[in-house]
Design a protein around this motif. Structure first.
Motif, PDB file in Angstrom:
ATOM      1  N   UNK A  88      58.605  20.778  18.267  1.00 26.90           N
ATOM      2  CA  UNK A  88      57.605  19.937  17.588  1.00 26.90           C
ATOM      3  C   UNK A  88      57.080  20.632  16.338  1.00 26.90           C
ATOM      4  N   UNK A  89      56.517  19.867  15.443  1.00 21.96           N
ATOM      5  CA  UNK A  89      55.913  20.443  14.242  1.00 21.96           C
ATOM      6  C   UNK A  89      54.790  19.561  13.736  1.00 21.96           C
ATOM      7  N   UNK A  90      53.907  20.168  12.958  1.00 24.75           N
ATOM      8  CA  UNK A  90      52.836  19.462  12.265  1.00 24.75           C
ATOM      9  C   UNK A  90      53.167  19.461  10.783  1.00 24.75           C
ATOM     10  N   UNK A  91      53.055  18.309  10.158  1.00 27.00           N
ATOM     11  CA  UNK A  91      53.359  18.199   8.737  1.00 27.00           C
ATOM     12  C   UNK A  91      52.079  17.903   7.963  1.00 27.00           C
ATOM     13  N   UNK A  92      51.796  18.774   7.012  1.00 24.26           N
ATOM     14  CA  UNK A  92      50.666  18.589   6.103  1.00 24.26           C
ATOM     15  C   UNK A  92      51.222  17.992   4.819  1.00 24.26           C
ATOM     16  N   UNK A  93      51.154  16.663   4.728  1.00 26.32           N
ATOM     17  CA  UNK A  93      51.722  15.997   3.567  1.00 26.32           C
ATOM     18  C   UNK A  93      51.024  16.380   2.278  1.00 26.32           C
ATOM     19  N   UNK A  94      49.715  16.557   2.332  1.00 26.29           N
ATOM     20  CA  UNK A  94      48.957  16.913   1.137  1.00 26.29           C
ATOM     21  C   UNK A  94      49.317  18.306   0.642  1.00 26.29           C
ATOM     22  N   UNK A  95      49.388  19.259   1.574  1.00 23.71           N
ATOM     23  CA  UNK A  95      49.729  20.632   1.201  1.00 23.71           C
ATOM     24  C   UNK A  95      51.214  20.891   1.149  1.00 23.71           C
ATOM     25  N   UNK A  96      52.020  19.885   1.522  1.00 18.47           N
ATOM     26  CA  UNK A  96      53.481  19.991   1.515  1.00 18.47           C
ATOM     27  C   UNK A  96      53.964  21.182   2.343  1.00 18.47           C
ATOM     28  N   UNK A  97      53.459  21.278   3.557  1.00 17.93           N
ATOM     29  CA  UNK A  97      53.876  22.346   4.463  1.00 17.93           C
ATOM     30  C   UNK A  97      54.139  21.794   5.853  1.00 17.93           C
ATOM     31  N   UNK A  98      55.057  22.482   6.548  1.00 15.95           N
ATOM     32  CA  UNK A  98      55.379  22.127   7.928  1.00 15.95           C
ATOM     33  C   UNK A  98      55.054  23.326   8.810  1.00 15.95           C
ATOM     34  N   UNK A  99      54.311  23.075   9.883  1.00 15.17           N
ATOM     35  CA  UNK A  99      53.900  24.142  10.798  1.00 15.17           C
ATOM     36  C   UNK A  99      54.650  23.999  12.117  1.00 15.17           C
ATOM     37  N   UNK A 100      55.341  25.085  12.508  1.00 14.69           N
ATOM     38  CA  UNK A 100      56.122  25.081  13.736  1.00 14.69           C
ATOM     39  C   UNK A 100      55.305  25.617  14.908  1.00 14.69           C
ATOM     40  N   UNK A 101      55.766  25.292  16.125  1.00 13.40           N
ATOM     41  CA  UNK A 101      55.092  25.759  17.333  1.00 13.40           C
ATOM     42  C   UNK A 101      55.107  27.290  17.373  1.00 13.40           C
ATOM     43  N   UNK A 102      53.966  27.874  17.751  1.00 13.55           N
ATOM     44  CA  UNK A 102      53.872  29.324  17.876  1.00 13.55           C
ATOM     45  C   UNK A 102      54.714  29.832  19.043  1.00 13.55           C
ATOM     46  N   UNK A 103      55.131  31.098  18.941  1.00 16.26           N
ATOM     47  CA  UNK A 103      55.913  31.721  20.006  1.00 16.26           C
ATOM     48  C   UNK A 103      55.335  33.099  20.327  1.00 16.26           C
ATOM     49  N   UNK A 104      55.659  33.583  21.528  1.00 15.67           N
ATOM     50  CA  UNK A 104      55.235  34.936  21.868  1.00 15.67           C
ATOM     51  C   UNK A 104      56.309  35.919  21.414  1.00 15.67           C
ATOM     52  N   UNK A 105      56.130  37.194  21.733  1.00  9.66           N
ATOM     53  CA  UNK A 105      57.047  38.222  21.246  1.00  9.66           C
ATOM     54  C   UNK A 105      58.444  38.111  21.851  1.00  9.66           C
ATOM     55  N   UNK A 106      58.583  37.336  22.923  1.00  6.57           N
ATOM     56  CA  UNK A 106      59.891  37.146  23.541  1.00  6.57           C
ATOM     57  C   UNK A 106      60.539  35.834  23.130  1.00  6.57           C
ATOM     58  N   UNK A 107      59.924  35.159  22.168  1.00  6.36           N
ATOM     59  CA  UNK A 107      60.503  33.930  21.655  1.00  6.36           C
ATOM     60  C   UNK A 107      60.190  32.693  22.458  1.00  6.36           C
ATOM     61  N   UNK A 108      59.323  32.809  23.462  1.00  4.21           N
ATOM     62  CA  UNK A 108      58.947  31.641  24.254  1.00  4.21           C
ATOM     63  C   UNK A 108      57.837  30.876  23.551  1.00  4.21           C
ATOM     64  N   UNK A 109      57.961  29.559  23.536  1.00  6.34           N
ATOM     65  CA  UNK A 109      56.987  28.753  22.806  1.00  6.34           C
ATOM     66  C   UNK A 109      55.644  28.730  23.521  1.00  6.34           C
ATOM     67  N   UNK A 110      54.570  28.602  22.733  1.00  3.81           N
ATOM     68  CA  UNK A 110      53.247  28.375  23.301  1.00  3.81           C
ATOM     69  C   UNK A 110      53.089  26.862  23.427  1.00  3.81           C
ATOM     70  N   UNK A 111      53.751  26.334  24.431  1.00  6.61           N
ATOM     71  CA  UNK A 111      53.803  24.892  24.605  1.00  6.61           C
ATOM     72  C   UNK A 111      54.204  24.566  26.035  1.00  6.61           C
ATOM     73  N   UNK A 112      54.174  23.273  26.356  1.00  7.26           N
ATOM     74  CA  UNK A 112      54.553  22.804  27.687  1.00  7.26           C
ATOM     75  C   UNK A 112      56.062  22.803  27.853  1.00  7.26           C
ATOM     76  N   UNK A 113      56.475  23.233  29.032  1.00 11.70           N
ATOM     77  CA  UNK A 113      57.885  23.146  29.406  1.00 11.70           C
ATOM     78  C   UNK A 113      58.007  22.107  30.519  1.00 11.70           C
ATOM     79  N   UNK A 114      58.835  21.103  30.318  1.00 11.89           N
ATOM     80  CA  UNK A 114      59.011  20.034  31.305  1.00 11.89           C
ATOM     81  C   UNK A 114      60.031  20.481  32.352  1.00 11.89           C
ATOM     82  N   UNK A 115      59.564  21.202  33.344  1.00 14.15           N
ATOM     83  CA  UNK A 115      60.458  21.669  34.399  1.00 14.15           C
ATOM     84  C   UNK A 115      61.055  20.478  35.133  1.00 14.15           C
ATOM     85  N   UNK A 116      62.366  20.353  35.039  1.00 12.43           N
ATOM     86  CA  UNK A 116      63.009  19.209  35.680  1.00 12.43           C
ATOM     87  C   UNK A 116      62.968  17.943  34.859  1.00 12.43           C
TER      88      UNK A 116
END
Length: 206
Positions: free
Chosen positions: A136-164
């Protein structure tokens, strides 16, 4: 609530989140008592005392009810798209750590299992997250930037994982954390997979 506990844990991890490369440029975008004998007075006094105690208990109960957080039915955005999926955004809040937490629900209105495979993004590193909203990402149309989901040092997203994944007829809660856009930006667009863009408004920090 499981979601809130998960979000709290993930917020603690943002101290070590890798934010380099997560912001991209988007191209083009009482009453009185009567006298009487002692026995009557004693009974009356006891009754008043019990009433007072009951009143205090009721006051405490009322106070506890008022102090409890009531569930919110507010919906910031709702989009329908791939495989009869409905995505709802219910909250988008700036946090003190310099990030934004977006949360809501996803409902599978179809009759087939939804693996959410393409919601995890195209980066190979994100494959370790399995079914998730890592892409997922957030798009700031006014600032013309796209923000990606944050991750920890092991590359795992700071987000929900749909187990199953998400089963037919099932509604699952989700959340994702992003770097915070500038304070002057309060309107962004949430995007994930092939779902239509969902315009949302950011709430201020706590």
């Amino acid at each position: 609530m499981k979601l809130r506990r998960t979000m709290t844990t993930r917020r603690a991890m943002t101290a070590v989140a890798i934010t380099t490369g997560l912001v991209l440029t988007v191209a083009g975008c009482g009453g009185g008592e009567d006298g009487g004998d002692d026995s009557k007075k004693e009974n009356s006094s006891s009754g008043s005392k019990n009433q007072n105690q009951g009143g205090k208990q009721n006051d405490q109960d009322d106070g506890e009810d008022e102090g409890q957080e009531q569930p919110s039915d507010e919906v910031l955005a709702e989009v329908k798209g791939e495989e009869s999926i409905t995505l709802t955004v219910k909250s988008a809040v700036r946090d003190e750590g310099g990030f934004v937490t977006v949360s809501g629900t996803v409902t599978n209105n179809g009759n087939r299992f939804f693996p959410a495979a393409n919601w995890r993004g195209e980066e190979r590193e994100l494959n370790k997250n399995g079914s998730s909203v890592a892409g997922a990402n957030l798009v700031d149309g006014k600032g013309k930037k796209r923000y990606l989901v944050l991750r920890d040092t092991e590359g795992r997203c700071l987000c929900t994982k749909f187990t199953g994944g998400v089963k037919p007829g099932q509604t699952s809660e989700w959340y994702a954390q992003f770097p915070a856009p500038p304070e002057s930006t309060n309107k962004v667009t949430f995007q994930v997979g092939a779902m239509p863009p969902a315009p949302i408004e950011l709430a201020g920090g706590q």
